[in-house]
Design a protein around this motif. Sequence first.
Motif, PDB file in Angstrom:
ATOM      1  N   LYS A   2      -0.121   6.820  -1.145  1.00 29.13           N
ATOM      2  CA  LYS A   2       0.549   5.727  -1.844  1.00 29.13           C
ATOM      3  C   LYS A   2      -0.465   4.633  -2.172  1.00 29.13           C
ATOM      4  O   LYS A   2      -1.425   4.401  -1.436  1.00 29.13           O
ATOM      5  N   GLU A   3      -0.235   3.996  -3.307  1.00 35.15           N
ATOM      6  CA  GLU A   3      -1.159   2.960  -3.765  1.00 35.15           C
ATOM      7  C   GLU A   3      -1.028   1.716  -2.908  1.00 35.15           C
ATOM      8  O   GLU A   3       0.042   1.399  -2.407  1.00 35.15           O
ATOM      9  N   LYS A   4      -2.131   1.012  -2.795  1.00 30.43           N
ATOM     10  CA  LYS A   4      -2.149  -0.226  -2.021  1.00 30.43           C
ATOM     11  C   LYS A   4      -1.470  -1.324  -2.826  1.00 30.43           C
ATOM     12  O   LYS A   4      -1.494  -1.325  -4.048  1.00 30.43           O
ATOM     13  N   GLU A   5      -0.886  -2.281  -2.111  1.00 29.52           N
ATOM     14  CA  GLU A   5      -0.310  -3.445  -2.784  1.00 29.52           C
ATOM     15  C   GLU A   5      -1.438  -4.265  -3.387  1.00 29.52           C
ATOM     16  O   GLU A   5      -2.591  -4.160  -2.969  1.00 29.52           O
ATOM     17  N   ILE A   6      -1.100  -5.106  -4.339  1.00 31.48           N
ATOM     18  CA  ILE A   6      -2.117  -5.861  -5.069  1.00 31.48           C
ATOM     19  C   ILE A   6      -2.971  -6.727  -4.149  1.00 31.48           C
ATOM     20  O   ILE A   6      -4.186  -6.766  -4.291  1.00 31.48           O
ATOM     21  N   GLY A   7      -2.356  -7.411  -3.188  1.00 33.32           N
ATOM     22  CA  GLY A   7      -3.114  -8.265  -2.276  1.00 33.32           C
ATOM     23  C   GLY A   7      -4.065  -7.463  -1.413  1.00 33.32           C
ATOM     24  O   GLY A   7      -5.205  -7.862  -1.168  1.00 33.32           O
ATOM     25  N   GLU A   8      -3.600  -6.313  -0.967  1.00 32.39           N
ATOM     26  CA  GLU A   8      -4.426  -5.447  -0.125  1.00 32.39           C
ATOM     27  C   GLU A   8      -5.580  -4.860  -0.935  1.00 32.39           C
ATOM     28  O   GLU A   8      -6.707  -4.764  -0.458  1.00 32.39           O
ATOM     29  N   ALA A   9      -5.307  -4.472  -2.185  1.00 32.06           N
ATOM     30  CA  ALA A   9      -6.345  -3.896  -3.042  1.00 32.06           C
ATOM     31  C   ALA A   9      -7.393  -4.948  -3.420  1.00 32.06           C
ATOM     32  O   ALA A   9      -8.586  -4.650  -3.465  1.00 32.06           O
ATOM     33  N   LEU A  10      -6.962  -6.181  -3.671  1.00 27.90           N
ATOM     34  CA  LEU A  10      -7.905  -7.232  -4.064  1.00 27.90           C
ATOM     35  C   LEU A  10      -8.896  -7.568  -2.951  1.00 27.90           C
ATOM     36  O   LEU A  10     -10.007  -8.013  -3.223  1.00 27.90           O
TER      37      LEU A  10
END
Length: 162
Positions: A24-32
Amino acid sequence: EIVNKRTATKNTAIGFGSNVEKEKEKEIGEALKLVTTEDLVQYGFIPEFIGRVPVIVSLDELDEEAMMKILTEPKDCIVNQYKEIFKYDGVELEFTPEALKKIAKKTIKKKTGARGLRSIFEDIMLDVMFNIKDYKNKKIELNFIDNDFKIIEKKKRIKEVK
């Protein structure tokens, strides 16, 4: 998207009976938080710009509790500013915790962050400020009742200062 591609674990299952699971893709905050300079170049930033601004910072989204702290805790918070403005016209203004929580929730829903608190606050208080003469020398309270913000007059009167 670029960070998710780079940080995804490679699942190389082969065969009919293999278990192929999509990560599953990471949330935006986690990816940033995982962004590197190479990701920025791949995204389209020119290397000269990245070289001149060498710091990469990511911020977490504010939750309801953080928004409430911003509304009420600083010395010059929005709540105190409005209380002071109303005091100039002889009106004692109070806010219920439910009303402040709803303002915080509206801000989170709009995704405007802490700066959005003021615009939402102003939108709610506009009618009250326009009709402030009706509340002269009274104590009023902003409340959230029946899915709407309402001003409730309190019995206590304030002494007029001359």
